[in-house]
Design a protein around this motif. Structure first.
Motif, PDB file in Angstrom:
ATOM      1  N   HIS A 194      -5.976 -43.155  -6.150  1.00 14.33           N
ATOM      2  CA  HIS A 194      -6.479 -42.341  -7.310  1.00 14.33           C
ATOM      3  C   HIS A 194      -7.361 -43.184  -7.941  1.00 14.33           C
ATOM      4  N   ILE A 195      -7.931 -44.513  -7.585  1.00 17.41           N
ATOM      5  CA  ILE A 195      -8.735 -45.337  -8.391  1.00 17.41           C
ATOM      6  C   ILE A 195      -9.946 -44.718  -8.101  1.00 17.41           C
ATOM      7  N   GLY A 253      -3.662 -36.872 -16.134  1.00 16.47           N
ATOM      8  CA  GLY A 253      -4.280 -36.039 -15.132  1.00 16.47           C
ATOM      9  C   GLY A 253      -3.352 -35.743 -14.136  1.00 16.47           C
ATOM     10  N   VAL A 254      -3.579 -34.424 -13.425  1.00 17.38           N
ATOM     11  CA  VAL A 254      -2.814 -33.990 -12.294  1.00 17.38           C
ATOM     12  C   VAL A 254      -3.901 -33.859 -11.022  1.00 17.38           C
ATOM     13  N   GLY A 299       3.209 -39.787  -7.518  1.00 12.80           N
ATOM     14  CA  GLY A 299       2.836 -38.291  -6.557  1.00 12.80           C
ATOM     15  C   GLY A 299       1.401 -37.855  -7.104  1.00 12.80           C
ATOM     16  N   ASN A 300       1.462 -36.623  -7.803  1.00 15.52           N
ATOM     17  CA  ASN A 300       0.026 -36.099  -8.101  1.00 15.52           C
ATOM     18  C   ASN A 300      -0.182 -36.431  -9.534  1.00 15.52           C
ATOM     19  N   LEU A 335      -9.283 -33.745  -9.257  1.00  7.89           N
ATOM     20  CA  LEU A 335      -8.486 -33.187 -10.351  1.00  7.89           C
ATOM     21  C   LEU A 335      -8.430 -31.839 -10.553  1.00  7.89           C
ATOM     22  N   ALA A 336      -7.131 -31.348 -10.936  1.00  2.76           N
ATOM     23  CA  ALA A 336      -6.810 -30.004 -11.303  1.00  2.76           C
ATOM     24  C   ALA A 336      -6.582 -29.888 -12.755  1.00  2.76           C
TER      25      ALA A 336
END
Length: 122
Positions: free
Chosen positions: A4-5, A100-101, A76-77, A108-109
């Motif tokens: 995620h970076i 974040g999700v 996870g997410n 990003l959601a």
């Protein structure tokens, strides 16, 4: 390596981008089409809402920049990271933490932001 970076670094690139067309490209590659952002002061939904929100921050804080101040942590997410808003002289005037999700496509959601330090906060 944390997957995620790169996503979060692009997130900050979008927040700092002054060119509206390039900012829209960054938003599209970083955020899901139906994504949402909310913090105590701002909110935006979808690419248009997020773009308008970032534009409003640029109007209120000209030439200020956001910078990630921690590693991107997550599982996870789900992810979290902290940041600061810096003046053109490099002084941090606001600090916060975002959660974040990430959706199945790696964008990003949703992001929920919290202010950790700001002028007037006790």
């Amino acid at each position: 390596m944390n997957p995620h970076i790169e996503l979060i670094d692009r997130y900050f690139e979008a927040w700092n981008e002054l060119d509206a067309a390039h900012r829209r490209e960054l938003i599209a590659s970083t955020w899901a089409a139906d994504a949402s952002y909310a913090d105590p002061l701002l909110s935006g939904n979808g690419h248009d809402g997020i773009d308008a929100m970032i534009g409003a921050v640029h109007e209120r804080f000209p030439r200020h920049t956001f910078r990630r101040t921690t590693d991107v942590d997550g599982f996870g997410n789900r992810l979290r990271f902290s940041w600061e808003l810096r003046t053109p002289d490099g002084d941090a005037i606001v600090k916060g933490s975002d959660f974040g999700v990430v959706d199945a496509s790696g964008r990003l959601a949703a992001v929920t932001g919290f202010l950790d330090a700001a002028p007037g906060m006790a």
